[in-house]
Design a protein around this motif. Structure first.
Motif, PDB file in Angstrom:
ATOM      1  N   GLU A   1       0.822  -1.204   0.000  1.00  0.00           N
ATOM      2  CA  GLU A   1       0.000   0.000   0.000  1.00  0.00           C
ATOM      3  C   GLU A   1       0.862   1.262   0.000  1.00  0.00           C
ATOM      4  O   GLU A   1       0.513   2.256  -0.640  1.00  0.00           O
ATOM      5  CB  GLU A   1      -0.938  -0.006   1.210  1.00  0.00           C
ATOM      6  N   PHE A   2       2.002   1.215   0.734  1.00  0.00           N
ATOM      7  CA  PHE A   2       2.904   2.372   0.759  1.00  0.00           C
ATOM      8  C   PHE A   2       3.399   2.692  -0.647  1.00  0.00           C
ATOM      9  O   PHE A   2       3.392   3.847  -1.085  1.00  0.00           O
ATOM     10  CB  PHE A   2       4.073   2.074   1.701  1.00  0.00           C
ATOM     11  N   LEU A   3       3.818   1.652  -1.370  1.00  0.00           N
ATOM     12  CA  LEU A   3       4.284   1.863  -2.741  1.00  0.00           C
ATOM     13  C   LEU A   3       3.150   2.289  -3.670  1.00  0.00           C
ATOM     14  O   LEU A   3       3.323   3.147  -4.536  1.00  0.00           O
ATOM     15  CB  LEU A   3       4.937   0.586  -3.276  1.00  0.00           C
ATOM     16  N   ARG A   4       1.986   1.632  -3.513  1.00  0.00           N
ATOM     17  CA  ARG A   4       0.850   1.941  -4.407  1.00  0.00           C
ATOM     18  C   ARG A   4       0.463   3.413  -4.303  1.00  0.00           C
ATOM     19  O   ARG A   4       0.290   4.093  -5.320  1.00  0.00           O
ATOM     20  CB  ARG A   4      -0.349   1.055  -4.046  1.00  0.00           C
ATOM     21  N   LYS A   5       0.355   3.916  -3.086  1.00  0.00           N
ATOM     22  CA  LYS A   5      -0.057   5.304  -2.910  1.00  0.00           C
ATOM     23  C   LYS A   5       1.034   6.275  -3.332  1.00  0.00           C
ATOM     24  O   LYS A   5       0.755   7.409  -3.739  1.00  0.00           O
ATOM     25  CB  LYS A   5      -0.435   5.545  -1.456  1.00  0.00           C
TER      26      LYS A   5
ATOM     27  N   GLY B   1      10.179  10.878 -10.188  1.00  0.00           N
ATOM     28  CA  GLY B   1      10.612  11.999 -11.011  1.00  0.00           C
ATOM     29  C   GLY B   1      11.280  11.549 -12.280  1.00  0.00           C
ATOM     30  O   GLY B   1      11.254  10.378 -12.661  1.00  0.00           O
ATOM     31  N   ARG B   2      11.955  12.525 -12.930  1.00  0.00           N
ATOM     32  CA  ARG B   2      12.507  12.282 -14.252  1.00  0.00           C
ATOM     33  C   ARG B   2      13.952  11.769 -14.233  1.00  0.00           C
ATOM     34  O   ARG B   2      14.465  11.376 -15.274  1.00  0.00           O
ATOM     35  CB  ARG B   2      12.463  13.573 -15.074  1.00  0.00           C
ATOM     36  N   ASP B   3      14.620  11.852 -13.075  1.00  0.00           N
ATOM     37  CA  ASP B   3      16.007  11.391 -13.026  1.00  0.00           C
ATOM     38  C   ASP B   3      16.295  10.805 -11.652  1.00  0.00           C
ATOM     39  O   ASP B   3      15.422  10.770 -10.773  1.00  0.00           O
ATOM     40  CB  ASP B   3      16.989  12.523 -13.367  1.00  0.00           C
ATOM     41  N   THR B   4      17.547  10.367 -11.468  1.00  0.00           N
ATOM     42  CA  THR B   4      17.938   9.677 -10.239  1.00  0.00           C
ATOM     43  C   THR B   4      18.101  10.608  -9.052  1.00  0.00           C
ATOM     44  O   THR B   4      18.444  10.157  -7.947  1.00  0.00           O
ATOM     45  CB  THR B   4      19.246   8.905 -10.474  1.00  0.00           C
ATOM     46  N   THR B   5      17.860  11.901  -9.258  1.00  0.00           N
ATOM     47  CA  THR B   5      17.922  12.827  -8.125  1.00  0.00           C
ATOM     48  C   THR B   5      16.657  12.762  -7.290  1.00  0.00           C
ATOM     49  O   THR B   5      16.584  13.342  -6.209  1.00  0.00           O
ATOM     50  CB  THR B   5      18.129  14.272  -8.622  1.00  0.00           C
ATOM     51  N   GLY B   6      15.641  12.085  -7.781  1.00  0.00           N
ATOM     52  CA  GLY B   6      14.389  11.984  -7.046  1.00  0.00           C
ATOM     53  C   GLY B   6      14.475  11.013  -5.882  1.00  0.00           C
ATOM     54  O   GLY B   6      15.507  10.388  -5.627  1.00  0.00           O
ATOM     55  N   GLU B   7      13.402  10.859  -5.179  1.00  0.00           N
ATOM     56  CA  GLU B   7      13.330  10.000  -4.006  1.00  0.00           C
ATOM     57  C   GLU B   7      13.556   8.552  -4.389  1.00  0.00           C
ATOM     58  O   GLU B   7      12.920   8.043  -5.324  1.00  0.00           O
ATOM     59  CB  GLU B   7      11.963  10.159  -3.319  1.00  0.00           C
ATOM     60  N   ASN B   8      14.442   7.888  -3.655  1.00  0.00           N
ATOM     61  CA  ASN B   8      14.732   6.472  -3.883  1.00  0.00           C
ATOM     62  C   ASN B   8      13.653   5.657  -3.176  1.00  0.00           C
ATOM     63  O   ASN B   8      13.493   5.743  -1.955  1.00  0.00           O
ATOM     64  CB  ASN B   8      16.123   6.134  -3.333  1.00  0.00           C
ATOM     65  N   ILE B   9      12.944   4.851  -3.950  1.00  0.00           N
ATOM     66  CA  ILE B   9      11.797   4.126  -3.417  1.00  0.00           C
ATOM     67  C   ILE B   9      12.235   3.102  -2.381  1.00  0.00           C
ATOM     68  O   ILE B   9      11.623   2.940  -1.318  1.00  0.00           O
ATOM     69  CB  ILE B   9      11.019   3.451  -4.550  1.00  0.00           C
ATOM     70  N   ALA B  10      13.336   2.398  -2.659  1.00  0.00           N
ATOM     71  CA  ALA B  10      13.813   1.375  -1.725  1.00  0.00           C
ATOM     72  C   ALA B  10      14.201   1.993  -0.393  1.00  0.00           C
ATOM     73  O   ALA B  10      13.896   1.446   0.681  1.00  0.00           O
ATOM     74  CB  ALA B  10      15.005   0.629  -2.343  1.00  0.00           C
ATOM     75  N   GLU B  11      14.891   3.134  -0.426  1.00  0.00           N
ATOM     76  CA  GLU B  11      15.282   3.810   0.804  1.00  0.00           C
ATOM     77  C   GLU B  11      14.054   4.227   1.612  1.00  0.00           C
ATOM     78  O   GLU B  11      14.051   4.132   2.844  1.00  0.00           O
ATOM     79  CB  GLU B  11      16.149   5.017   0.475  1.00  0.00           C
ATOM     80  N   SER B  12      13.007   4.696   0.912  1.00  0.00           N
ATOM     81  CA  SER B  12      11.794   5.123   1.618  1.00  0.00           C
ATOM     82  C   SER B  12      11.152   3.950   2.341  1.00  0.00           C
ATOM     83  O   SER B  12      10.654   4.077   3.470  1.00  0.00           O
ATOM     84  CB  SER B  12      10.803   5.745   0.627  1.00  0.00           C
ATOM     85  N   LEU B  13      11.127   2.767   1.694  1.00  0.00           N
ATOM     86  CA  LEU B  13      10.538   1.574   2.317  1.00  0.00           C
ATOM     87  C   LEU B  13      11.324   1.165   3.564  1.00  0.00           C
ATOM     88  O   LEU B  13      10.740   0.867   4.627  1.00  0.00           O
ATOM     89  CB  LEU B  13      10.512   0.415   1.316  1.00  0.00           C
ATOM     90  N   VAL B  14      12.680   1.163   3.447  1.00  0.00           N
ATOM     91  CA  VAL B  14      13.502   0.763   4.576  1.00  0.00           C
ATOM     92  C   VAL B  14      13.374   1.768   5.709  1.00  0.00           C
ATOM     93  O   VAL B  14      13.286   1.406   6.891  1.00  0.00           O
ATOM     94  CB  VAL B  14      14.979   0.609   4.136  1.00  0.00           C
ATOM     95  N   ASN B  15      13.316   3.046   5.367  1.00  0.00           N
ATOM     96  CA  ASN B  15      13.218   4.093   6.372  1.00  0.00           C
ATOM     97  C   ASN B  15      11.917   3.995   7.173  1.00  0.00           C
ATOM     98  O   ASN B  15      11.878   4.332   8.353  1.00  0.00           O
ATOM     99  CB  ASN B  15      13.321   5.461   5.690  1.00  0.00           C
ATOM    100  N   GLU B  16      10.819   3.510   6.533  1.00  0.00           N
ATOM    101  CA  GLU B  16       9.539   3.382   7.219  1.00  0.00           C
ATOM    102  C   GLU B  16       9.408   2.056   7.947  1.00  0.00           C
ATOM    103  O   GLU B  16       8.354   1.770   8.524  1.00  0.00           O
ATOM    104  CB  GLU B  16       8.396   3.519   6.205  1.00  0.00           C
ATOM    105  N   GLY B  17      10.428   1.234   7.885  1.00  0.00           N
ATOM    106  CA  GLY B  17      10.382  -0.042   8.570  1.00  0.00           C
ATOM    107  C   GLY B  17       9.507  -1.052   7.867  1.00  0.00           C
ATOM    108  O   GLY B  17       8.999  -1.984   8.508  1.00  0.00           O
TER     109      GLY B  17
END
Length: 908
Positions: free
Chosen positions: A78-82, A109-125
């Motif tokens: 759900e975190f990824l879907r939203k 976003g359009r390039d690798t400067t955007g938010e890293n999805i994997a890091e966001s998942l790990v950061n939220e536990g």
């Protein structure tokens, strides 16, 4: 790789690259759509692991059990879907396995400067790091480890105490009773996530918050589908893939609301609502779907919106409608929609209308079927569909009363091609039919018929576009009629119409003649017009059909088969018939029956809305006055109308030339007066010197009927106030003078307290409250014993015009003959009743002659020779009055004396 997945404001605006989140660490991206659905590509996130989502056991392996969610697996998904659905992303591929599985990093976003999805998942536990593959010199992997340590320290997500058992869903794959489940939702919107799109109109949805996983078919529509072949492959119908992509790109893994609307045959029907639009209506508008009749009835958002969307796609000929041709495409606008006057109701589903051009056209009501008897072929000549098919008469009467003679709006829906029958085909032959929607005052006649239960709606193949433009309203009306048990859908016994057809039945006609003569003006409906002056009438009060000939006129005859061959039609016969049809066909009229011919046809006068049809035909130069009209009260009007037509030299008088008087010779057949006296009992004498009698021969039958009827009423007294009086009805009335019950006919309903009744067996009248009336028991109706009171008036004498003189005569008659037995002979017919002579039973003296001798009345000298002989036997009335100066002659003969002298004597 850069993928653009912007989700525009309107649901109709296509998101270029939608994403599907398979789990917390796997997503599907799509490329740019070019001429069709774009290719898909699955990307798995590197270096992290999330919990596995629940999985249902294969149905083919009953020993296997369903696998539930791992803790925080659904929350990660759900975190990824939203976060990702409808957003722009880019990704890098780090590893590609031998099986083609790709691992990489995904950025918003359009390039690798955007938010890293994997890091966001790990950061939220919500994910753990795969530390076994960590290389010390990789800063991205090192950052993931640091973020995991921080999440553990903060006890986020899966690192909280308790293990996350409360995050496991109770996923429900099966609903034991789908219909009850749908009903329990009460058609209220339910929050949901679209998990899968099978085709454009079928989706798999997760209902929240109870986690029901249900398959929902969109109500009212159907998209092209993927057909599974015998070898297991799928072959898509035209535009099936495009329709599926259209729905996926707008709904897949979106937060929506679903209205569960119905559940026929375990199939759940519903409507998916998104804040940016309704996918059902969009599919139709863009030509990806067609309307489906069987499920449209449950569509809660308004079926007219679906029809409008489909109509728009058809007009633009987009996608599945690219080869569409409208049923009325080749018709001019003036032929598709027009106003016309209804001239005839042919059947419960067809009418004949008159166009402004004067042309007649038969119009069939679109998409409805009239009452019929299934599977029966009636070869009996006595079978009459209008009366013998249940509810056919009610349907015809409903239409007749609603639209006959009125202007209606006609909108042609389609032209049904002619069909030809063959020996091998069961389909009957039909000529070409113009099928249309007919409205009057905003009311759709077909819909009104169906709602009354007088017709049913035709079911079509899904690809059959030849149907009513208001087909959904017809289906809804039929559903209401079925629910309320109306007409054809009623469980009650069907109405039976026992209508006696006495056309051409001389003996039956003779039995009805006296009754119709005494009735005066009777209500009737013109069922058929044979010619300008010959009609078939339905008498509702008498429930019979009669052939009726117009009195007093001679109408041009039409062509007909004769023993010697075909008789040629006389000039203007067709015009006369058309005139009569337009004026009276299927209209409610009033008739006065005077006599009948030897073939059992009744002769008399017909009136419609104050117009005498005989007079109207004469005035329009479509008929001539017949010599038999001389004794009628309409004679002067007829002659006046004929004279005006003759002077105009119109129609039948176009070639008329005035003839010399001496050339016109009327030869009248000499007749002899017939004296056939019968015994009668005088029961009532009116103020106009008319009187009512009973035949002595049937007196015993009347007494027995009265005795039996009163005994039955005494045993089962009628409920006071239960009878609602209506003009013309037969009933029983409680006579005020003796408190006994008698048969009666309602003549007028002034108010519930003042009902005018006529006692049909005795001839007297009375005003009574409705509480003293009751329904006549069927065993004592006029069918059991005809009304016994017959109206007559005196022949050969003139009724005094002076009220006082007339009252003296009536008083004398009451003293001499009322409630006594006399002898009666019919001398000649009259306008309202027969003219008779009456003799005292004992002395055989003539009652009328006695009145003349007493000077109370004057003799009415008849023109007929055979009647003059009778009057010639009476004493000269002038000598009688001059010698005796009795009663009306006590002041002399005012026709001989001076008017002033007469006035002086009256004053004196």
């Amino acid at each position: 790789h850069y993928y653009r997945c912007r989700y525009h404001r309107s649901l109709l605006s296509l998101p270029l690259l939608p994403l599907t989140v398979l789990s917390g660490c796997a997503i599907i991206v799509r490329g740019q759509p070019r001429g069709g659905p774009p290719p898909e590509r699955q990307i798995n996130l590197s270096n992290i692991r999330t919990g596995a989502l629940a999985r249902r056991a294969p149905q083919s392996q009953p020993d296997q059990k369903d696998t539930p969610d791992e803790p925080y697996a659904f929350q990660a998904r759900e975190f990824l879907r939203k976060m990702l659905i409808g957003k722009e992303v880019c990704f890098t591929v780090e590893v590609k396995t031998a099986l083609g599985r790709e691992y990489g990093m995904v950025y918003l976003g359009r390039d690798t400067t955007g938010e890293n999805i994997a890091e966001s998942l790990v950061n939220e536990g919500l994910a753990t790091v795969r530390r076994e593959g960590i290389r010390g010199n990789n800063p991205d992997q090192a950052r993931l480890c640091d973020l995991e340590d921080q999440a553990k320290a903060s006890k986020k997500g899966m690192w909280t105490e308790g293990g996350g058992t409360n995050t496991v869903r109770d996923l429900k794959y099966i609903i034991e009773n789908p219909r009850n489940f749908v009903d329990s939702m009460h058609q209220k919107p339910v929050n949901a996530v679209i998990e899968h799109v099978r085709d454009g109109s079928v989706v798999r949805a997760l209902l929240l918050p109870d986690y029901y996983l249900v398959t929902v078919m969109l109500s009212g529509v159907k998209c092209p589908t993927f057909k599974r072949e015998a070898d297991g492959t799928e072959s898509p119908e035209p535009f099936a893939a495009e329709a599926k992509f259209f729905t996926e790109s707008r709904l897949l893994q979106r937060d929506v609301q679903i209205i569960l609307e119905s559940c026929p045959n375990q199939v759940i029907l519903g409507t998916v609502l998104h804040p940016n639009g309704n996918i059902t209506e969009l599919l139709l508008k863009e030509g990806f779907a067609r309307c489906v009749d069987w499920s449209m009835a449950v569509y809660t958002q308004g079926a007219e919106k679906l029809r409008a969307g489909e109509k728009s796609a058809k007009e633009r000929k987009v996608r599945i409608w690219k080869d569409y041709v409208a049923p009325t495409a080749n018709m001019d606008q003036k032929d598709r929609q027009f106003v016309a006057k209804v001239m005839q109701v042919v059947n419960a589903d067809a009418v004949v209308v008159k166009l402004n051009s004067g042309e007649y056209k038969t119009i069939h009501l679109s998409s409805i079927r009239p009452p019929r008897i299934e599977g029966e072929v009636h070869k009996d000549k006595r079978f009459r569909p209008i009366y013998d098919i249940p509810y056919m008469f009610e349907a015809r009467e409903f239409m007749r009363k609603k639209i006959i003679g009125k202007k209606v709006n006609v909108t042609v829906d389609y032209i049904r091609a002619a069909t030809s029958s063959s020996e091998t085909s069961t389909i009957p032959a039909f000529a070409e039919r113009t099928c249309a929607t007919v409205t009057i005052g905003g009311i759709n006649i077909a819909e009104a018929l169906v709602s009354k239960g007088f017709a049913t709606v035709i079911r079509y193949r899904q690809d059959d576009d030849q149907r009513s433009s208001h087909y959904d309203e017809l289906l809804a009306a039929e559903a209401r009629a079925i629910k309320n048990g109306k007409g054809l859908h009623s469980k009650k016994e069907v109405p039976i119409h026992r209508v006696a057809d006495i056309s051409g039945e001389t003996q039956k006609a003779k039995q009805f003649l006296p009754f119709l003569q005494r009735a005066g003006r009777s209500e009737a409906v013109v069922e058929y017009v044979f010619s300008g002056s010959r009609l078939k009438l339905y008498m509702p009060k008498e429930t019979c059909l009669i052939t009726f000939l117009l009195a007093g006129i001679e109408c041009p005859r039409g062509s007909r088969n004769m023993p010697g061959g075909m008789q040629v039609a006389e000039p203007f016969s067709d015009e006369a018939m058309a005139f009569t049809k337009e004026l009276v066909l299927q209209r409610e009229v009033e008739v006065e029956v005077e006599s009948m011919d030897k073939a059992g046809n009744f002769i008399g006068w017909l009136h419609i809305e104050g117009v005498n049809l005989s007079v109207a035909l004469v005035e329009n130069a479509l008929s001539k006055v017949h010599f038999t009209a001389e004794r009628s009260s309409y004679y002067k009007t007829l002659v006046s109308g004929e004279e005006a037509s003759r002077l105009r030299k119109d129609k039948i008088w176009a070639n008329y030339e005035e003839k010399k008087v001496e050339e016109v010779v009327h030869v009248m057949e000499e007749k002899e007066r017939t004296a056939n006296y019968r015994a009668v009992y005088v029961t009532e004498i009116t103020d106009t010197m008319h009187f009512y009698t009973q035949d002595v021969e049937t007196g015993t039958q009347l007494e027995n009927l009265m005795e039996t009827m009163r005994a039955e009423i005494a045993a089962q007294p009628p409920v006071e106030g239960s009878y609602a009086a209506r003009r013309g009805d037969y009933c029983i009335a409680n006579f005020s003078a003796d408190g006994e019950w008698y048969r009666a006919r309602v003549e007028k309903v002034q108010s519930p307290a003042k009902v005018h009744v006529f006692y049909i067996d005795y001839g007297n009248r009375e005003i009574v409250p409705s509480t003293r009336l009751a329904v006549i028991p069927p065993a004592f109706s006029i069918r059991t014993l005809a009304a016994q009171a017959t109206e007559y008036t005196f022949a050969y004498i003139q009724v005094p015009q002076d009220e006082d003189a007339r009252a003296d005569v009536v008083d004398s008659l009451v003293r001499d003959i009322q409630n006594t037995q006399c002898l009666l002979n019919v001398e000649h017919s009259g306008v309202t009743c027969p003219h008779v002579t009456l003799q005292f039973a004992d002395s055989k003296d003539d009652v009328g002659l006695s009145l003349v001798k007493e000077g109370m009345v004057m003799v009415d000298v008849r023109k007929e020779k055979h009647l003059q002989k009778m009057v010639g036997k009476w004493p000269p009335w002038r000598n009688s009055k001059r010698e005796m100066k009795l009663n009306i002659w006590r002041y002399g003969d005012f026709r001989d004396d001076d008017a002033d002298e007469f006035g002086y004597k009256l004053k004196k």
